[in-house]
Design a protein around this motif. Sequence first.
Motif, PDB file in Angstrom:
ATOM      1  N   HIS A   1      15.436   2.715   9.882  1.00  0.00           N
ATOM      2  CA  HIS A   1      15.221   4.148   9.766  1.00  0.00           C
ATOM      3  C   HIS A   1      14.426   4.659  10.971  1.00  0.00           C
ATOM      4  O   HIS A   1      13.603   3.936  11.542  1.00  0.00           O
ATOM      5  N   LEU A   2      14.679   5.893  11.327  1.00  0.00           N
ATOM      6  CA  LEU A   2      13.896   6.532  12.382  1.00  0.00           C
ATOM      7  C   LEU A   2      12.443   6.631  11.934  1.00  0.00           C
ATOM      8  O   LEU A   2      12.143   7.142  10.845  1.00  0.00           O
ATOM      9  N   ARG A   3      11.540   6.140  12.760  1.00  0.00           N
ATOM     10  CA  ARG A   3      10.116   6.162  12.437  1.00  0.00           C
ATOM     11  C   ARG A   3       9.455   7.336  13.158  1.00  0.00           C
ATOM     12  O   ARG A   3       9.583   7.475  14.381  1.00  0.00           O
ATOM     13  N   ILE A   4       8.738   8.155  12.403  1.00  0.00           N
ATOM     14  CA  ILE A   4       8.127   9.374  12.936  1.00  0.00           C
ATOM     15  C   ILE A   4       6.645   9.377  12.591  1.00  0.00           C
ATOM     16  O   ILE A   4       6.273   9.223  11.424  1.00  0.00           O
TER      17      ILE A   4
ATOM     18  N   TYR B   1      13.849   9.278   6.383  1.00  0.00           N
ATOM     19  CA  TYR B   1      13.105   8.847   7.559  1.00  0.00           C
ATOM     20  C   TYR B   1      11.797   8.174   7.142  1.00  0.00           C
ATOM     21  O   TYR B   1      11.241   8.464   6.078  1.00  0.00           O
TER      22      TYR B   1
ATOM     23  N   HIS C   1       9.380   5.790  16.661  1.00  0.00           N
ATOM     24  CA  HIS C   1      10.377   6.231  17.635  1.00  0.00           C
ATOM     25  C   HIS C   1      10.048   7.627  18.161  1.00  0.00           C
ATOM     26  O   HIS C   1      10.399   7.973  19.285  1.00  0.00           O
TER      27      HIS C   1
END
Length: 431
Positions: A4-7, A39, A142
């Motif tokens: 998953h996109l890490r924010i 996310y 990311h």
Amino acid sequence: MEEHLRILFVSAEVSPFARTGGLGDVVGALPSALAAQGYEVRVVMPLYQGVRDRAFVMTPLIEALRTPLAFGERTARVWQSVLDTNNETQPVPVYLIEQDDYFARPGLYGDASGDYADNPVRFIFFCRAALALTERLAWFPHVIHCHDWHTGLVPAYLRFLPGVDRRLTTAAAVFTIHNLAYQGIFPAAVLGQTGLPPRLFQPAGMEFYGNINFMKAGILYADVLTTVSPTYAEEICTPEFGYGLDGVLRARRAALTGILNGVDYKIWDPATDPALAARYHVDDLTGKTACKTALLRRFGLLDDPEIPLCSMITRLAEQKGVDLVANALERLFALDVNCIILGSGDRSYEERFSSLARRYPDRLGLRLGFNETLSHQIQAGSDCLLMPSRFEPCGLTQLYAMRYGAIPIVRATGGLRDTVAPFDPVTRQGT
């Protein structure tokens, strides 16, 4: 397994922990909305004294986070909480940085005598600690989403600070401008305290009329810029609204996008709001009358629901156009209109509204300060909401008003222009 996109959100304010306005509200709601879409989102903020005083549930995470600074290493404790306890399937971790030398104070940015003199050092430390935390956790985002001047150094650190882990420097930096009027402008000597290279002190870098500017650093060095409404994105590129940074923003216009703020309707919903005297919804507004009656009685105003009630929930500052309301109040009373004002700010405005409230006790209800529960009750009990802002990046109060059935009366600027459509009596369209 799909990654998953890490924010990572980095912000000086996060509601409900600490807020002074829209910045805290947005950072309190957006991470949970992104997490609900799958996310992997985390948030980092300072641990202010006010957060500890309110006894949020926090668990110790790191006893001693070593944070190297240009003026010597500092350590911090890190606590963990959860942003959205209603989202049990994807709760958002919130990391709170405890450093009493910088954050164990009654105010977020200052007190009655003004801004804290060491604000540059406080937020240099916070930015460095946020990066040190990701390395200590071995959790490398990311995307790092930074908010307003307090975090403007983070994009600069990702580009120019020696020794930062490459897994961190490859992250994309997003910088959101919530209010360009507040920029974090400090003496040139502060650049040495940041640890950034001296070559950045130039007009094409962080230098700003002989000082350094944290907001400018975020604008220059982030990969993507956003602000909180399409109209405000256009306005800040002009001399009138650019506060000296309009040229920098025009140079980066291709990277700048205006995205309207949103509202967390789990919190702002008159059909479920526990703060209200009665619940109601768009198909049955009878409860709104009960809310108005309760509000009039609470403030001791003329107890007649047929008299229009206009309210204002705001900082008492020139930006918000409160002087326009003060100048018009006696004419409104002559038109048989009641008013309620909730807010605090410039002492001159506080004194002026207090004087008017004493002269017209059955017409003007005034509460100095801020009360979250009362703000919900005012939205529910009001017929109209006044927002005559001279500039307004987005504004959330008018969005709450429309959700609660109060007619927004606003000036056509920034996000107010984007969200409030003038009513056309012929087509009966508009808000």
